[in-house]
Structures are given as C-alpha cells and as structure tokens.
Motif scaffolding. Structure first.
Motif, short mmCIF file in Angstrom:
data_model
loop_
_atom_site.label_atom_id
_atom_site.label_comp_id
_atom_site.label_asym_id
_atom_site.label_seq_id
_atom_site.Cartn_x
_atom_site.Cartn_y
_atom_site.Cartn_z
N ARG A 1 49.14 50.04 37.94
CA ARG A 1 50.32 49.20 37.68
C ARG A 1 51.06 49.76 36.47
O ARG A 1 50.42 50.25 35.53
CB ARG A 1 49.90 47.76 37.41
CG ARG A 1 49.50 47.02 38.67
CD ARG A 1 48.98 45.64 38.36
NE ARG A 1 47.66 45.68 37.74
CZ ARG A 1 47.40 45.37 36.47
NH1 ARG A 1 48.34 44.98 35.68
NH2 ARG A 1 46.18 45.45 36.00
N GLY B 1 43.85 48.31 31.83
CA GLY B 1 42.85 47.50 32.53
C GLY B 1 42.72 47.88 33.99
O GLY B 1 43.41 48.78 34.48
N PRO B 2 41.81 47.13 34.66
CA PRO B 2 41.57 47.43 36.06
C PRO B 2 42.75 46.93 36.91
O PRO B 2 43.66 46.30 36.40
CB PRO B 2 40.29 46.64 36.38
CG PRO B 2 40.33 45.52 35.41
CD PRO B 2 41.03 46.00 34.18
N GLY B 3 42.69 47.18 38.19
CA GLY B 3 43.75 46.64 39.06
C GLY B 3 44.67 47.72 39.57
O GLY B 3 45.79 47.43 40.00
N GLY B 4 44.23 48.95 39.47
CA GLY B 4 45.03 50.02 40.07
C GLY B 4 46.12 50.51 39.14
O GLY B 4 46.14 50.20 37.94
N LYS C 1 51.03 53.03 31.85
CA LYS C 1 50.16 52.29 32.77
C LYS C 1 49.79 50.96 32.13
O LYS C 1 49.49 50.91 30.93
CB LYS C 1 48.89 53.11 33.03
CG LYS C 1 47.93 52.39 33.95
CD LYS C 1 46.62 53.13 34.07
CE LYS C 1 45.59 52.26 34.77
NZ LYS C 1 45.24 51.08 34.02
N THR D 1 53.10 50.15 43.48
CA THR D 1 52.94 49.41 42.22
C THR D 1 53.87 48.22 42.18
O THR D 1 53.69 47.31 41.38
CB THR D 1 53.31 50.30 41.02
OG1 THR D 1 54.65 50.70 41.19
CG2 THR D 1 52.41 51.49 40.92
#
Ligand code: NAP
Length: 485
Positions: A389, A384-387, A381, A355
C-alpha cells in the motif's frame, strides 16, 4: 557557529518621512538591529527629515518609543539604545519649501556614502529628487530608495520613472519590494541554482503546474479606506506575486549580479500571455458575527475593489509553454501563508496495480511564511503488513530546525535591503523597466474589469476564497493546496 557579519562602509542615511509609520515600525528598528549585529558602523548617521516640529532630542524620544514597540525587549539594553539614539539626528523640513535643504547639506559629511530613503507618499518622490539635485546634495555615488506603490498603472509608473531619471541614474535608484528581501526568496534562488538536482526537471516536460499563494488571515482593518484605492491586484499581484513568479520561472542568470538577474526576470514578464477574463477571479470577504465585511471595512458601500485575486497565468516560452502558474492572494482567509508549490507530473505508469492509490506527482513546496522552509511531497510504502500500500508523506525541513544550534543572524527583509543599498547591490531591487513591464501586463486585466463594471464575488471569511477560484483549477483537473488552520 557564529555567523560572520561584515560591516558595511560608513554612511549618512537621510529618511524623508522619518516620523512616519514605515520609518517608525520598520526602517529604524531594522537599523537598530543592524547596529546590534555589528553591521552598521558606529560612525554612521541617520537623519530623520519631516515637517513635525521636533528637535534632535524629541526625534530620539520618538524613535526610542518606536524601538520599545517594535523590537524584542531582550534586545533593548540601555547602553545599546543610547548608542543608537546617539547616531540619530533630525531636520525639520517641508519638502515643498526651500528652507532646510541648505541645512541638510551642512549636516551631511563629504567622505561617506549618502543614501536618501523616500519614506513618504509617492506624490512627493519627484519633488525630493529635484530638490536633492537643486541643492547639490546628491553626488554620483548617492543612492535613493523609493517605496511602493510604484505607480498605479503603466502611465503613472512611467511618469514616476521619468521624474527620477531626470535627476538620477538608474544605478542610483533602489525600488523596494520587501518580499525580495525575505530569506526564503533568496533561498529560492539558492535551491534552484545551487543544486543540480532540480534544473533538469524545472520545465514544462516535468512540471505539471506551479501554485503561488499569499494568503492573509486579517482583513483590511483600519486601513480599509486607503486599501480601497489599490486592491489585491495592484497591492500584491503586480509586485510581490509577480516577483515570486519571475524568480521561479526565470532562466539561470549567468551570475548572481543585479542586471543579470533583472534581465532574466524581465524576459519572463515580457513572455506572460494576456489573461482572459474567465481566468481571473476577484473577491471581497463577507461579514462574520463579530467582524465587518470588506465593504464595511473599506467604508465604501459602492466599492468594487477586490481584496482577493486568483488567476491562471501562462508563460509563452520554450521552458514553460503548457505549464500554467496559478496565483492566489487574499485577505481574511483561513490562515496567513505564503508559499510556492512546484507540482511535478504524475508518474507515467504504476507498477503497483492493486494498491487502490492514485500515484500523484511529487511537489516541492517552498514556504516563505510561517516557518520558512521546504517540503517535498513523496510517495512511500505504508509501513506494516498488508501488501504494497502506498501513501504520501512530506519530506519536511524548516530552516530553523535544519540550522538549529547555530547562532544565525537573520536580518528581516527591510534590514537586508537597507544594507544592500549601502553596499550598492541592486540585485534584490526592481529595475524601472521591470516595473513598467509588470504594469503593461496588469493594466489590461484591470481595464477589463472597469470597462465591464464587473463586481468582486463575496466569499466567506476564514475560508479559502470564492468557489469560482476553486473552479479555476478544477476545470483544469487540478486543485489548490489547502490553506491549513
Ligand atoms: P506616513 O505614516 O503617512 O508617513 C509619511 C511621512 O511623510 C511622515 O513622516 C510625514 O511627516 C512626512 N511628510 C509628509 N509630507 C511631508 C512634506 N511635505 N515634507 C516633509 N515630510 C513630509 O506614511 P508611511 O505609512 O510611513 O508610508 C511612507 C511610504 O512608504 C509611502 O510611500 C507608503 O506607500 C510606503 N509604504 C508604507 C508601508 C507601511 O507599512 N507603512 C508599507 C509599504 C510601503 P510630517 O507629517 O511630520 O511631515
């Protein structure tokens, strides 16, 4: 929901120095608000005593002006103001002469609580105490309230304690530190001892460090010459910051009762390790385009008094060994802020390998001003998308918002403390041995400065203090919380 106010018992309160700044700005407006809330009995009386040539009406006029200046206009209905002024009386009296004391005795009633507020210079405390005894004005149940500063070192504090002890039992002496009367300070105890959540984590095993900050945006202004005789160490650290440190670090008292709480605070003060010279930073603010430097404000070109202190404090006991407490206070900083931050250790291992976010420990921040409340620093977290993070967010609660809609009677620190005096509750007042122990720890730090002739470091107005204060934490791999605008 309307908060229930329980009236205190009927009392006669004598304010020595009733014409002075503290009485006019804080004590009398505070009593007025307690009257409005229904906590001060209608029969209670407040007698101002000072040398000024007032009669009762002139004193009432003086107090009326004080109310106009220091109480919200919406609270000043004529009927209420008249009722309050009707509870006031005045006695012209010079503490050092025999005249007037007999008259004071005649003004006091025999069947109500007697309280004597020493709102005068500390050099007068002993004399008032002796006169009260000499003229038999104080019975066994009478209370005396003394203002800070309580001494300027161990020797003078001991002398003051001894003077008062000649005339009064310790249970009659109320040493005011108005910080202890603040709602959030009591909330600190409620949070610690009313929630089982924190106690298992409240120790060196889980807490990385604690930061206590009391910053002010104003300089010493018009009272520079007076301030220059004390400085931040004496004016803030020895009393307010040490009290906050004690309440954060102390063991749970067996009950919320004066001596039980004060015993625990005293144990912390006695467990404080001596502070090495390189663990204290002192400073003075420099001039800006439109404002003078500390040196100019203090009217003392040679001044080596500090208006900023940052220090690292170690508590040598089982609970806190290895977890430092960093204290910081100063004038003309970026903003006015008082907070305690309990910073927990970083998570021991990250399962989120790529991350790119360093997982920081949680922090519990207890804000005393502005916006009294609590914030918990949490990791969540990033939405949204993007793993996977991660990001930090504050779990924020101001008391005002949390309790919105409730009709809450929030007395200010002085109001609460004066009512505690009448109730005979010493929990939020410093005991004599506590004050002496605090000086015993502070004196060697100040003596080191004097012996070495060390000078405070200049720092920019409107910032967060000298760079050396930042280094105090950087070299331990930590950093101060930002003083935000
Ligand atoms: P102040 O404005 O100088 O008032 C002093 C009072 O004492 C005046 O009413 C004065 O009235 C009276 N007084 C002086 N000598 C007297 C005598 N011989 N006999 C009778 N009365 C006498 O001081 P203050 O700022 O109100 O401070 C009072 C105390 O509170 C001090 O210990 C101070 O350190 C402490 N304190 C003040 C503040 C604050 O915000 N002001 C904050 C924290 C602590 P007459 O001149 O009419 O006699």
């Amino acid at each position: 929901m309307v908060a229930k106010v329980i009236p205190v018992e009927d009392f006669d309160l004598v304010i020595f120095g009733g014409t002075g700044d503290l009485a006019t700005r804080k004590i009398l407006p505070g009593l007025y608000r307690r009257m409005l809330s229904g906590q001060m009995p209608k029969t209670s009386r407040i007698i101002g005593a000072a040398r000024s040539e007032y009669d009762a009406d002139a004193f009432r006029e003086h107090v009326h002006q004080g109310l106009k200046d220091h109480v919200d206009q919406s609270l000043l209905k004529k009927r209420d103001v008249d009722a309050f002024l009707g509870q006031l009386d005045y006695l012209q009296l010079d503490i050092f002469t025999d005249d007037g004391w007999k008259a004071l005795g005649e003004m006091l009633r025999g069947d109500v609580i007697r309280a004597f507020y020493f709102s005068v210079a500390p050099s007068l405390f002993g004399e008032i105490a002796r006169r009260l005894v000499q003229f038999k004005l104080a019975d066994q149940d009478a209370r005396i309230v003394v203002e800070k500063p309580f001494g300027r070192n161990l020797e003078t504090a001991k002398a003051l304690n001894a003077e008062l002890a000649e005339c009064f039992d310790e249970k009659q002496v109320y040493r005011i530190d108005h910080y202890l009367g603040k709602e959030t300070v009591q909330n600190l105890m409620a949070i610690r001892f009313g929630n089982a959540l924190f106690e298992p984590l409240w120790n060196a095993q889980h807490v990385d460090h604690v930061q206590i900050t009391a910053s002010e945006s104003l300089g010493v202004g018009g009272r520079g010459a007076y301030y220059d005789k004390s400085g931040a160490m004496r004016d803030m650290v020895q009393n307010h910051l040490m009290q906050l440190l004690c309440l954060t670090a102390m063991e749970p008292p067996s009950k919320f009762e004066a001596n039980a709480v004060r015993d625990e605070k005293l144990k912390i003060i006695k467990a404080l390790s001596p502070v090495a010279p390189n663990e204290v930073v002192r400073g003075q603010y420099s001039a800006t385009e439109d404002k003078g430097s500390y040196i100019q404000d203090s009217e003392n070109p040679e001044s080596d008094t500090e208006c900023f202190v940052a220090m690292k404090v170690e508590i040598a006991n089982w609970r806190w060994a290895g977890t430092p407490f960093y204290l910081r206070t100063g004038k003309r900083l970026r903003n006015r802020l008082t907070e305690i931050a309990v910073v927990f250790k970083d998570p021991p291992h990250s399962i989120f390998d790529d991350t790119g976010t360093h997982l920081r420990g949680n922090a519990l921040i207890i804000r005393l001003q502005p916006d009294e409340g609590i914030t918990m620093r949490m990791t969540i977290k990033d939405p949204g998308p993007g793993g996977m993070r991660l990001r930090e967010v504050p779990l924020d609660m101001t008391f005002a918002e949390a309790l919105e809609g409730e009709d809450i009677d929030l007395p200010d620190a002085y109001e609460r403390l004066i009512m505690d005096v009448i109730r005979g509750n010493q929990t939020l007042f410093m005991r004599g041995d506590e004050v002496e122990a605090a000086w015993n720890w502070i004196d060697p730090i100040i003596n080191q400065w004097v012996e070495k002739g060390s000078k405070p470091i200049q720092y920019d107005s409107g910032g967060s203090g000298p760079d050396d204060a930042l280094m105090l934490m950087h070299r331990d791999g930590r950093r101060w919380r930002e003083i935000k605008q």
